[in-house]
Design a protein around this motif. Sequence first.
Motif, PDB file in Angstrom:
ATOM      1  N   VAL A  78       9.306 -74.651  20.486  1.00 14.40           N
ATOM      2  CA  VAL A  78       9.104 -75.947  19.835  1.00 14.40           C
ATOM      3  C   VAL A  78       7.613 -76.180  19.619  1.00 14.40           C
ATOM      4  CG1 VAL A  78       9.270 -78.446  20.210  1.00 14.40           C
ATOM      5  CG2 VAL A  78      11.262 -76.992  20.582  1.00 14.40           C
ATOM      6  N   HIS A  79       6.803 -75.837  20.601  1.00 13.43           N
ATOM      7  CA  HIS A  79       5.355 -75.985  20.477  1.00 13.43           C
ATOM      8  C   HIS A  79       4.832 -75.255  19.242  1.00 13.43           C
ATOM      9  CE1 HIS A  79       1.090 -75.591  21.350  1.00 13.43           C
ATOM     10  NE2 HIS A  79       1.234 -74.283  21.343  1.00 13.43           N
ATOM     11  N   GLU A  80       5.355 -74.058  19.001  1.00  8.75           N
ATOM     12  CA  GLU A  80       4.917 -73.253  17.860  1.00  8.75           C
ATOM     13  C   GLU A  80       5.425 -73.812  16.530  1.00  8.75           C
ATOM     14  OE1 GLU A  80       2.779 -70.725  18.003  1.00  8.75           O
ATOM     15  OE2 GLU A  80       2.638 -71.046  20.169  1.00  8.75           O
ATOM     16  N   GLU A  81       6.512 -74.573  16.545  1.00  6.43           N
ATOM     17  CA  GLU A  81       7.115 -75.074  15.308  1.00  6.43           C
ATOM     18  C   GLU A  81       6.537 -76.399  14.838  1.00  6.43           C
ATOM     19  OE1 GLU A  81      11.248 -75.006  16.419  1.00  6.43           O
ATOM     20  OE2 GLU A  81      11.452 -72.928  15.780  1.00  6.43           O
ATOM     21  N   ILE A  82       5.897 -77.145  15.736  1.00  2.38           N
ATOM     22  CA  ILE A  82       5.337 -78.450  15.378  1.00  2.38           C
ATOM     23  C   ILE A  82       3.971 -78.262  14.739  1.00  2.38           C
ATOM     24  CG2 ILE A  82       4.471 -80.648  16.270  1.00  2.38           C
ATOM     25  CD1 ILE A  82       6.665 -80.516  18.390  1.00  2.38           C
ATOM     26  N   VAL A  83       3.790 -78.899  13.579  1.00  6.37           N
ATOM     27  CA  VAL A  83       2.531 -78.820  12.846  1.00  6.37           C
ATOM     28  C   VAL A  83       1.691 -80.068  13.076  1.00  6.37           C
ATOM     29  CG1 VAL A  83       1.527 -78.669  10.528  1.00  6.37           C
ATOM     30  CG2 VAL A  83       3.573 -77.329  11.095  1.00  6.37           C
ATOM     31  N   VAL A  93       6.747 -89.622  13.059  1.00  9.43           N
ATOM     32  CA  VAL A  93       7.122 -88.530  12.178  1.00  9.43           C
ATOM     33  C   VAL A  93       6.508 -87.247  12.727  1.00  9.43           C
ATOM     34  CG1 VAL A  93       6.890 -87.573   9.848  1.00  9.43           C
ATOM     35  CG2 VAL A  93       7.254 -90.028  10.156  1.00  9.43           C
ATOM     36  N   ILE A  94       7.360 -86.241  12.905  1.00 11.48           N
ATOM     37  CA  ILE A  94       6.881 -84.934  13.342  1.00 11.48           C
ATOM     38  C   ILE A  94       7.047 -83.976  12.168  1.00 11.48           C
ATOM     39  CG2 ILE A  94       7.219 -83.012  14.937  1.00 11.48           C
ATOM     40  CD1 ILE A  94       8.399 -85.002  16.937  1.00 11.48           C
ATOM     41  N   LYS A  95       5.948 -83.369  11.747  1.00  9.19           N
ATOM     42  CA  LYS A  95       5.976 -82.360  10.687  1.00  9.19           C
ATOM     43  C   LYS A  95       6.113 -81.000  11.371  1.00  9.19           C
ATOM     44  CE  LYS A  95       5.336 -83.465   6.870  1.00  9.19           C
ATOM     45  NZ  LYS A  95       6.362 -83.789   5.897  1.00  9.19           N
ATOM     46  N   THR A  96       7.033 -80.178  10.864  1.00  8.25           N
ATOM     47  CA  THR A  96       7.278 -78.863  11.453  1.00  8.25           C
ATOM     48  C   THR A  96       7.094 -77.772  10.399  1.00  8.25           C
ATOM     49  OG1 THR A  96       9.631 -78.733  10.914  1.00  8.25           O
ATOM     50  CG2 THR A  96       9.045 -79.895  12.948  1.00  8.25           C
ATOM     51  N   LEU A  97       7.201 -76.551  10.841  1.00 12.24           N
ATOM     52  CA  LEU A  97       7.249 -75.441   9.905  1.00 12.24           C
ATOM     53  C   LEU A  97       8.523 -75.590   9.065  1.00 12.24           C
ATOM     54  CD1 LEU A  97       6.281 -72.532  12.318  1.00 12.24           C
ATOM     55  CD2 LEU A  97       4.823 -73.643  10.617  1.00 12.24           C
ATOM     56  N   ALA A 101      12.804 -78.280  11.549  1.00 15.13           N
ATOM     57  CA  ALA A 101      12.922 -79.663  12.014  1.00 15.13           C
ATOM     58  C   ALA A 101      14.185 -79.908  12.831  1.00 15.13           C
ATOM     59  CB  ALA A 101      12.869 -80.622  10.830  1.00 15.13           C
ATOM     60  N   ALA A 102      15.304 -79.338  12.420  1.00 17.15           N
ATOM     61  CA  ALA A 102      16.561 -79.593  13.139  1.00 17.15           C
ATOM     62  C   ALA A 102      16.468 -79.137  14.591  1.00 17.15           C
ATOM     63  CB  ALA A 102      17.723 -78.891  12.439  1.00 17.15           C
ATOM     64  N   GLY A 103      15.904 -77.971  14.824  1.00 21.02           N
ATOM     65  CA  GLY A 103      15.766 -77.474  16.193  1.00 21.02           C
ATOM     66  C   GLY A 103      14.864 -78.341  17.031  1.00 21.02           C
ATOM     67  N   VAL A 104      13.763 -78.810  16.447  1.00 18.51           N
ATOM     68  CA  VAL A 104      12.845 -79.694  17.168  1.00 18.51           C
ATOM     69  C   VAL A 104      13.548 -81.010  17.490  1.00 18.51           C
ATOM     70  CG1 VAL A 104      10.685 -80.996  17.006  1.00 18.51           C
ATOM     71  CG2 VAL A 104      10.771 -78.619  16.213  1.00 18.51           C
ATOM     72  N   GLY A 105      14.295 -81.541  16.518  1.00 16.72           N
ATOM     73  CA  GLY A 105      15.030 -82.790  16.752  1.00 16.72           C
ATOM     74  C   GLY A 105      16.050 -82.653  17.863  1.00 16.72           C
ATOM     75  N   THR A 119      16.814 -89.037  16.899  1.00 15.18           N
ATOM     76  CA  THR A 119      16.011 -88.371  15.881  1.00 15.18           C
ATOM     77  C   THR A 119      16.865 -88.125  14.644  1.00 15.18           C
ATOM     78  OG1 THR A 119      16.578 -86.161  16.664  1.00 15.18           O
ATOM     79  CG2 THR A 119      14.607 -87.173  17.605  1.00 15.18           C
ATOM     80  N   VAL A 120      16.186 -87.999  13.508  1.00 16.69           N
ATOM     81  CA  VAL A 120      16.827 -87.604  12.264  1.00 16.69           C
ATOM     82  C   VAL A 120      15.958 -86.491  11.694  1.00 16.69           C
ATOM     83  CG1 VAL A 120      17.530 -88.321   9.954  1.00 16.69           C
ATOM     84  CG2 VAL A 120      17.671 -89.951  11.851  1.00 16.69           C
ATOM     85  N   ALA A 121      16.574 -85.345  11.407  1.00 19.06           N
ATOM     86  CA  ALA A 121      15.790 -84.198  10.960  1.00 19.06           C
ATOM     87  C   ALA A 121      16.157 -83.775   9.540  1.00 19.06           C
ATOM     88  CB  ALA A 121      15.998 -83.027  11.913  1.00 19.06           C
ATOM     89  N   GLY A 122      15.146 -83.410   8.805  1.00 15.59           N
ATOM     90  CA  GLY A 122      15.330 -82.813   7.488  1.00 15.59           C
ATOM     91  C   GLY A 122      14.970 -81.342   7.568  1.00 15.59           C
ATOM     92  N   ASN A 123      14.293 -80.835   6.565  1.00 15.49           N
ATOM     93  CA  ASN A 123      13.887 -79.435   6.540  1.00 15.49           C
ATOM     94  C   ASN A 123      12.639 -79.191   7.385  1.00 15.49           C
ATOM     95  OD1 ASN A 123      13.801 -76.689   5.616  1.00 15.49           O
ATOM     96  ND2 ASN A 123      12.156 -77.301   4.237  1.00 15.49           N
TER      97      ASN A 123
END
Length: 158
Positions: A78-83, A93-97, A101-105, A119-123
């Motif tokens: 998760v640490h690596e996926e969060i931008v 709002v959390i911006k991801t790779l 987003a779904a996995g982080v959520g 949480t609500v996750a998009g792409n």
Amino acid sequence: MKLTKQQRQLLIREIITSKRVASQEELSRILRQSNIDVTQATLSRDLREMRILRSPEDDGFRYVLPEVAEGRKIRRVVHEEIVQILANESIIVIKTLPGRAAGVGVFIDHLKNPNVLGTVAGNDTVLVVPASVKKIKDVMSELRLLGEVPKVAPLETL
């Protein structure tokens, strides 16, 4: 004192979760202090059956339960996926790779943080809904602890 296998393994689980135990010798000593004699072979077998792992930490090693070890692995991913993490007065709002987003959520939801409604996750974006707007700063601080996110924006207006 003679314990059944189940009782012994339950006790081992309690010890591992309540104390920092770095070796079988240390675990054996703790058990002996409780008047429980266990051979090294039995202790080794119990640890293997319980899937208890020796996990590296900053100050050495520690025995951890499988779910704790798995949580640490997921936390690193998760640490690596969060931008970036941003917030305004009412939402985070959390911006991801892309595609992450779904996995982080899901990870944030599984933390069962009482300050987060969900949480609500998009792409590549996760909306984190705090339990109260008064908790935005607390939730932001807790999200930063997910692994010292590389690019964290302090409470900025979106």
